[in-house]
Design a protein around this motif. Structure first.
Motif, PDB file in Angstrom:
ATOM      1  N   SER A 229       0.807  -1.080   0.022  1.00 38.02           N
ATOM      2  CA  SER A 229       0.083   0.143  -0.069  1.00 38.02           C
ATOM      3  C   SER A 229       0.853   1.173  -0.027  1.00 38.02           C
ATOM      4  N   TYR A 230       0.463   2.394  -0.652  1.00 39.47           N
ATOM      5  CA  TYR A 230       1.090   3.439  -0.633  1.00 39.47           C
ATOM      6  C   TYR A 230       0.782   4.276   0.408  1.00 39.47           C
ATOM      7  N   ALA A 231       1.829   4.924   0.782  1.00 44.39           N
ATOM      8  CA  ALA A 231       1.743   5.947   2.204  1.00 44.39           C
ATOM      9  C   ALA A 231       2.838   6.979   1.828  1.00 44.39           C
ATOM     10  N   GLU A 232       2.378   8.044   2.314  1.00 39.27           N
ATOM     11  CA  GLU A 232       3.343   9.406   1.873  1.00 39.27           C
ATOM     12  C   GLU A 232       4.784   9.059   2.457  1.00 39.27           C
ATOM     13  N   ASP A 233       4.963   8.294   3.690  1.00 43.06           N
ATOM     14  CA  ASP A 233       6.275   7.994   4.065  1.00 43.06           C
ATOM     15  C   ASP A 233       6.824   6.649   3.646  1.00 43.06           C
ATOM     16  N   ASP A 234       6.310   5.971   3.262  1.00 44.06           N
ATOM     17  CA  ASP A 234       6.872   4.662   2.854  1.00 44.06           C
ATOM     18  C   ASP A 234       8.415   4.960   2.008  1.00 44.06           C
ATOM     19  N   PRO A 235       9.042   3.930   1.946  1.00 41.23           N
ATOM     20  CA  PRO A 235      10.559   4.102   1.326  1.00 41.23           C
ATOM     21  C   PRO A 235      10.842   4.090   0.084  1.00 41.23           C
ATOM     22  N   TRP A 236       9.626   3.818  -0.926  1.00 41.10           N
ATOM     23  CA  TRP A 236      10.150   3.472  -1.949  1.00 41.10           C
ATOM     24  C   TRP A 236      10.789   4.492  -3.003  1.00 41.10           C
ATOM     25  N   GLU A 237      10.225   5.832  -2.635  1.00 47.14           N
ATOM     26  CA  GLU A 237      10.752   6.875  -3.507  1.00 47.14           C
ATOM     27  C   GLU A 237      12.350   7.089  -3.092  1.00 47.14           C
ATOM     28  N   GLY A 238      12.667   6.778  -1.756  1.00 47.08           N
ATOM     29  CA  GLY A 238      14.000   6.694  -1.402  1.00 47.08           C
ATOM     30  C   GLY A 238      14.943   5.707  -1.940  1.00 47.08           C
ATOM     31  N   ILE A 239      14.123   4.564  -2.169  1.00 48.29           N
ATOM     32  CA  ILE A 239      14.776   3.518  -2.789  1.00 48.29           C
ATOM     33  C   ILE A 239      14.963   3.734  -4.119  1.00 48.29           C
TER      34      ILE A 239
ATOM     35  N   ARG B  47      -3.736   5.747  -8.027  1.00 48.56           N
ATOM     36  CA  ARG B  47      -2.957   7.030  -8.766  1.00 48.56           C
ATOM     37  C   ARG B  47      -1.877   7.503  -8.182  1.00 48.56           C
ATOM     38  N   LYS B  48      -1.643   7.216  -6.804  1.00 52.19           N
ATOM     39  CA  LYS B  48      -0.466   7.783  -6.397  1.00 52.19           C
ATOM     40  C   LYS B  48       0.832   6.785  -6.854  1.00 52.19           C
ATOM     41  N   LEU B  49       0.530   5.746  -6.945  1.00 54.34           N
ATOM     42  CA  LEU B  49       1.583   4.864  -7.526  1.00 54.34           C
ATOM     43  C   LEU B  49       1.853   5.259  -8.757  1.00 54.34           C
ATOM     44  N   LEU B  50       1.033   5.490  -9.920  1.00 51.43           N
ATOM     45  CA  LEU B  50       1.372   5.981 -11.060  1.00 51.43           C
ATOM     46  C   LEU B  50       2.025   7.225 -10.988  1.00 51.43           C
ATOM     47  N   GLU B  51       1.611   8.181 -10.257  1.00 54.97           N
ATOM     48  CA  GLU B  51       2.318   9.350 -10.248  1.00 54.97           C
ATOM     49  C   GLU B  51       3.672   9.414  -9.740  1.00 54.97           C
ATOM     50  N   ARG B  52       4.046   8.213  -8.644  1.00 53.14           N
ATOM     51  CA  ARG B  52       5.343   8.080  -8.239  1.00 53.14           C
ATOM     52  C   ARG B  52       6.215   7.587  -9.557  1.00 53.14           C
ATOM     53  N   ALA B  53       5.567   6.877 -10.444  1.00 53.07           N
ATOM     54  CA  ALA B  53       6.566   6.153 -11.493  1.00 53.07           C
ATOM     55  C   ALA B  53       6.883   7.357 -12.656  1.00 53.07           C
ATOM     56  N   VAL B  54       5.955   8.270 -12.600  1.00 50.19           N
ATOM     57  CA  VAL B  54       6.385   9.552 -13.412  1.00 50.19           C
ATOM     58  C   VAL B  54       7.536  10.574 -12.564  1.00 50.19           C
ATOM     59  N   LYS B  55       7.065  10.461 -11.216  1.00 48.51           N
ATOM     60  CA  LYS B  55       8.144  11.347 -10.471  1.00 48.51           C
ATOM     61  C   LYS B  55       9.618  10.976 -10.558  1.00 48.51           C
ATOM     62  N   VAL B  56       9.495   9.574 -10.177  1.00 49.34           N
ATOM     63  CA  VAL B  56      10.812   9.086 -10.278  1.00 49.34           C
ATOM     64  C   VAL B  56      11.519   8.519 -11.544  1.00 49.34           C
TER      65      VAL B  56
ATOM     66  N   VAL C 233      -8.190  -7.186   7.175  1.00 50.39           N
ATOM     67  CA  VAL C 233      -7.367  -6.019   6.581  1.00 50.39           C
ATOM     68  C   VAL C 233      -5.928  -6.273   6.590  1.00 50.39           C
ATOM     69  N   THR C 234      -5.158  -6.396   5.809  1.00 51.92           N
ATOM     70  CA  THR C 234      -3.659  -6.813   5.526  1.00 51.92           C
ATOM     71  C   THR C 234      -2.896  -5.519   5.408  1.00 51.92           C
ATOM     72  N   LYS C 235      -3.428  -4.569   4.757  1.00 52.04           N
ATOM     73  CA  LYS C 235      -2.870  -3.223   4.761  1.00 52.04           C
ATOM     74  C   LYS C 235      -3.915  -1.889   4.550  1.00 52.04           C
ATOM     75  N   ALA C 236      -3.466  -0.820   5.030  1.00 58.18           N
ATOM     76  CA  ALA C 236      -4.355   0.116   4.985  1.00 58.18           C
ATOM     77  C   ALA C 236      -3.798   1.460   4.771  1.00 58.18           C
ATOM     78  N   LEU C 237      -4.544   2.318   3.371  1.00 60.23           N
ATOM     79  CA  LEU C 237      -3.919   3.426   3.351  1.00 60.23           C
ATOM     80  C   LEU C 237      -4.498   4.280   4.501  1.00 60.23           C
ATOM     81  N   ALA C 238      -5.740   4.230   4.949  1.00 57.41           N
ATOM     82  CA  ALA C 238      -6.211   4.784   6.139  1.00 57.41           C
ATOM     83  C   ALA C 238      -7.280   4.080   6.877  1.00 57.41           C
ATOM     84  N   SER C 239      -8.202   4.504   7.493  1.00 55.80           N
ATOM     85  CA  SER C 239      -9.323   3.786   7.918  1.00 55.80           C
ATOM     86  C   SER C 239     -10.295   3.368   7.106  1.00 55.80           C
TER      87      SER C 239
END
Length: 536
Positions: free
Chosen positions: A254-264, A326-335, A408-414
């Protein structure tokens, strides 16, 4: 940029993975529906969708209804493969990586090779620009040594390379190395008993890399492996992976603003490795598991019936309707990822499918194609579109007849973040948005997202300029406050459904629809008159 080590030079770890940007989707090899298809697992049987069918005691075992399954079951294996390739290209994909486990069953591996071969035959015969490769999955067979595992995989992979290895249909690097994906790969090595050991002992990754190098040597080809990076929040694991593999990918995290993938992605640039971005549209499973912790998935209907609805559970991620996607696709563009991995084309039982199906339809494909244009640096799409996303009922509503426990295995929010009607539209110029006939204000040009409260019944979306509707559509499916069975797949529809269905299937097949919660003339949901269910 760090200086290359001798190991990096020897294994060409810094060499580029791709000569151009492509979207490559994971393909569940056993789920090509065609004439004579073996379907032992209940999760592969289309009739399990029917709440009054063979799995009536549990309200219908599967939650999806694949159009490709319905249309493909009467076709030959090559005809069905051709239909899927054409559909995938129309929906924004450039290739498939086939699920390829270290299988115990000779029959299963022989069948998987039949499927993969059918796709190669079609691509080669019809000269389609579509790339194919394998995803080597979870070689966790404790009774076998590394040597035995390599020999077993070689037995099945070698015929594919011998027959099709010289074809341009293979996904290859600019240096003509085969690109193979991996998933939970580390137990190929004798040094790694379980892939989760990597999280505690990242130094074991070098043994995993060595084992895959020996597999390539046994096959007599050069392979650039895309390493499935787990434990991505542990920097020492990330660095160990980049020490030994030329490229990495993730899975359905799941995407989160502070997940490590952009840093990776940044570390990949520094280490001169290839970063590939995984995206997925949804995650809710038709798969069922015993409620006992650590239990494995139930494959056969008899086992599900033995436990009953009260003895099993399903799994879900809270993805915020289209937000994670959408956030994951945006990340693909950003990085500026060198490749987008789509999870998945056709894993319907886990609910993250792009393939045509009565819940997802073509809305997720429209967003993929929009972001793909940005990623490729192309001009915006020539037309306008609108998509709508919703769950069929609110997160805290219980099904009346067949209520499954959800884990629930992962959650963006409640979970209540998904209680709503989400409209995502791309406009050339501003327009007034109406939902169910009520004005919701002006929407600016570009890609815009709005969200509104859930309403019972179908959803009508209009975009209006100067009193004229430039977009106007109504979803076949609706929302309810009285579901009869647990069903948490995200429902999606768009203004482009009819056009895309025509293009994908060339007018050969009428679309299937989900409309159980659309209201009839008496204001009752269709399921009440359609299914003769006993009152609970």
């Amino acid at each position: 940029m760090l200086e290359e080590t001798e190991l990096e030079k020897e294994r060409r770890l810094s060499a580029p993975l791709a000569d151009q940007k492509r979207v490559i989707a994971h393909y569940m090899t056993g789920m090509l529906y065609h004439r004579g298809m073996p379907r032992k697992s209940a999760n592969l049987r289309s009739e399990m969708y029917d709440p009054c069918g063979p799995s009536a005691k549990v309200g219908g075992l599967v939650q999806y209804r694949s159009m490709l399954a319905a249309y493909g079951e009467g076709l030959s294996i090559d005809e069905s493969a051709a239909m899927e390739i054409r559909a995938a290209k129309k929906l924004g994909l450039d290739g498939f990586q086939f699920f390829y486990p270290l299988g115990d069953s000779e029959d299963m591996m022989a069948y998987y090779n039949q499927v993969v071969s059918a796709f190669f035959r079609v691509v080669i015969k019809e000269e389609i620009d579509f790339k194919l490769t394998l995803c080597l999955c979870n070689p966790r067979q404790h009774e076998k040594s590394e040597r035995d595992k390599i020999a077993h995989w070689k037995k099945w992979i070698q015929p594919l390379i011998s027959e099709f290895g010289s074809s341009d249909a293979w996904l290859k690097t600019p240096g003509e190395r085969f690109v193979f994906f991996t998933w939970c790969p580390d137990a190929l090595s004798d040094a790694v008993d379980q892939h989760w050991m990597i999280g505690r002992q990242p130094e074991l990754i070098r043994h995993s890399a060595g084992a895959y190098q020996r597999l390539a040597q046994n096959l007599g080809v050069d392979i650039a492996y895309v390493y499935h990076l787990r434990f991505q929040d542990r920097p020492e694991v990330v660095e160990a992976a980049l020490d030994h593999f030329p490229a990495i990918w993730g899975w359905t995290d799941s995407y989160a603003e502070d997940d490590p993938w952009e840093g990776i992605a940044k570390r990949c640039r520094v280490r001169n490795r290839s970063y590939t971005q995984t995206v997925y549209p949804d995650h809710y499973g038709s798969k069922v598991y015993p409620r006992k912790k650590g239990s494995r998935m139930l494959f056969y209907l008899k086992d599900v019936l033995a436990l009953g609805v009260d003895g099993v559970e399903r799994k879900i991620q809270v993805c915020g309707l289209s937000e994670v996607y959408r956030k994951l696709l945006e990340r693909a563009v950003k990085v500026d990822a060198c490749m987008i991995n789509y999870a998945t084309w056709n894993d319907y039982p886990e609910g993250h499918h792009l393939a045509p199906e009565v819940n997802h339809n073509y809305a997720f494909a429209l967003l993929l194609k929009h972001y793909k244009r940005l990623w490729l640096g192309e001009s915006p799409e020539p037309g306008e579109f609108a998509c709508v996303f919703f769950k069929k009922y609110a997160h805290d509503v219980k099904a009346s007849h067949f209520h499954y426990q959800i884990k629930v295995t992962k959650a963006l929010a409640s979970a209540d973040v998904e209680d709503g009607i989400e409209v995502v539209c791309y406009l050339k110029n501003p327009a007034e948005l109406l939902v169910n006939g009520v004005s919701r204000g002006q929407v600016a040009g570009g890609l815009q997202r709005r969200k509104f409260a859930m309403e019972r019944g179908q959803v009508r979306v209009q975009l209006r300029r100067a009193g004229v509707d430039v977009i106007d559509f109504t979803t076949p499916e609706g929302m309810t406050d009285q579901p009869y069975r647990t069903d948490r797949l995200t429902y999606a529809y768009s203004s482009e459904f009819d056009r895309l269905h025509q293009e994908v299937f060339q007018g050969r097949f009428r679309p299937l629809v989900s409309d159980e919660y659309a209201l009839d003339s008496d204001g009752q949901a269709n399921w009440r008159s359609r299914y003769k269910l006993q009152e609970p």
